[in-house]
Design an enzyme around this catalytic site. Structure first.
Site, PDB file in Angstrom:
ATOM      1  N   LEU A 106      47.615   2.741   3.793  1.00  0.00           N
ATOM      2  CA  LEU A 106      48.880   2.588   3.639  1.00  0.00           C
ATOM      3  C   LEU A 106      49.226   1.023   3.381  1.00  0.00           C
ATOM      4  CD1 LEU A 106      50.160   4.438   7.076  1.00  0.00           C
ATOM      5  CD2 LEU A 106      50.531   5.194   4.641  1.00  0.00           C
ATOM      6  N   ASP A 107      50.157   0.756   2.695  1.00  0.00           N
ATOM      7  CA  ASP A 107      50.368  -0.770   2.373  1.00  0.00           C
ATOM      8  C   ASP A 107      50.612  -1.372   3.670  1.00  0.00           C
ATOM      9  OD1 ASP A 107      50.516   0.016  -0.382  1.00  0.00           O
ATOM     10  OD2 ASP A 107      52.618  -0.098  -0.405  1.00  0.00           O
ATOM     11  N   LYS A 108      50.464  -2.758   3.643  1.00  0.00           N
ATOM     12  CA  LYS A 108      50.664  -3.615   4.706  1.00  0.00           C
ATOM     13  C   LYS A 108      51.884  -3.473   5.309  1.00  0.00           C
ATOM     14  CE  LYS A 108      49.545  -8.488   5.754  1.00  0.00           C
ATOM     15  NZ  LYS A 108      49.277  -9.861   5.377  1.00  0.00           N
ATOM     16  N   HIS A 191      50.703   1.859  -4.233  1.00  0.00           N
ATOM     17  CA  HIS A 191      52.179   1.670  -4.028  1.00  0.00           C
ATOM     18  C   HIS A 191      52.895   2.689  -4.749  1.00  0.00           C
ATOM     19  CE1 HIS A 191      50.925  -2.267  -2.811  1.00  0.00           C
ATOM     20  NE2 HIS A 191      50.919  -2.988  -3.915  1.00  0.00           N
ATOM     21  N   LYS A 194      56.950   3.150  -3.763  1.00  0.00           N
ATOM     22  CA  LYS A 194      57.838   1.932  -4.184  1.00  0.00           C
ATOM     23  C   LYS A 194      57.858   1.968  -5.825  1.00  0.00           C
ATOM     24  CE  LYS A 194      55.870  -0.754  -0.328  1.00  0.00           C
ATOM     25  NZ  LYS A 194      54.898  -1.545   0.200  1.00  0.00           N
TER      26      LYS A 194
END
Ligand code: URA
Length: 240
Positions: A106-108, A191, A194
């Site tokens: 998962l992204d930060k 990502h 997004k």
């Protein structure tokens, strides 16, 4: 772990202390194997079959661990990072001997469901691009998500690098200048969510994963908390 291992190695591997600690417990007569107190650290045991107790507590040997974390924002989902804290840094000592890793990323700045395990086979099953495991996210969007977007997501969206995504399932929870949605995707490009919204000139301002395959985020876990999966959750994940 091999079928016949030194008692101190088995105990240390299971997180009952350092090799030095467990040697002392054994010497102090706190450890039994099949009902007999064993005071020699080098005593060979079969961790899969022998009944071992430490301080009266029976230990269950396991090769794999499966943890569900509600990943908080600000941490990276890798095992180590020279600059930032990782999700593994949140785990207690007892799990670190198993060499766990996050199953997928998962992204930060993304929150939510993260499976952490040391089961490489299951990780492969869940992450292999060919398997198309569903991943469900809740997202807050800067932009007006409308009914027509449901079809656009279903047909696939062309990302900035020209890749066309697989069909995704969009559910609109709230539509306005800012919108709230659930989105199910079946792949995990960098990502991805997004970039899907960016392709439609919208911006994801909050993202949380709530489901991966059959595994559903336990909403009683606050960000940063984790728990072991139940046997049932592990079975369902393996069956899918
Ligand atoms: N899509 C994203 O953009 N970020 C994530 O962390 C997961 C899916």
């Amino acid at each position: 772990m091999a079928k016949n291992e030194r008692l101190d190695k088995v105990l240390a591997n299971m997180g009952y202390g350092s090799r030095k600690d467990v040697k002392r417990y054994i010497k102090d007569g706190l450890v039994t194997v099949n009902g007999n107190t064993i005071i020699k650290s080098e005593y060979k045991v079969n961790p899969y079959e022998d009944v071992i107790t430490i301080n009266g507590e029976e230990l269950r040997y396991r090769e794999y661990i499966y943890l569900m974390m509600n990943k908080p924002m600000g941490l990276v989902s890798s095992t180590d990072d020279p600059f930032t804290r990782t999700v593994i840094d949140l785990l207690s000592e007892e799990y670190l001997n198993y060499k766990p890793f996050p199953v997928g990323r998962l992204d930060k700045d993304t929150e939510g469901l993260l499976l952490i395990s040391n089961d490489g086979k299951l990780a492969h099953e869940l992450l292999s691009p060919k398997k198309h495991v569903d991943k469900k996210y809740y997202a807050e969007i800067d932009g007006t998500v409308e009914e027509e977007h449901i079809t656009i997501f279903k047909e696939g969206i062309v990302l900035d690098d020209g890749y066309k995504t697989l069909p995704a399932e969009l559910e609109i929870i709230e539509s306005g200048v800012f919108s709230k949605v659930n989105l199910i995707i079946r792949e995990g490009k960098f990502h991805q969510i997004k970039r899907m919204f960016e392709a439609l000139s919208m911006k994801v301002i909050y993202l949380k994963r709530i489901q991966m395959g059959t595994l559903i985020l336990d909403e009683t876990l606050s960000p940063g908390e984790y728990r072991e999966l139940t046997d049932e959750e592990v079975d369902y994940l393996k069956e899918r």
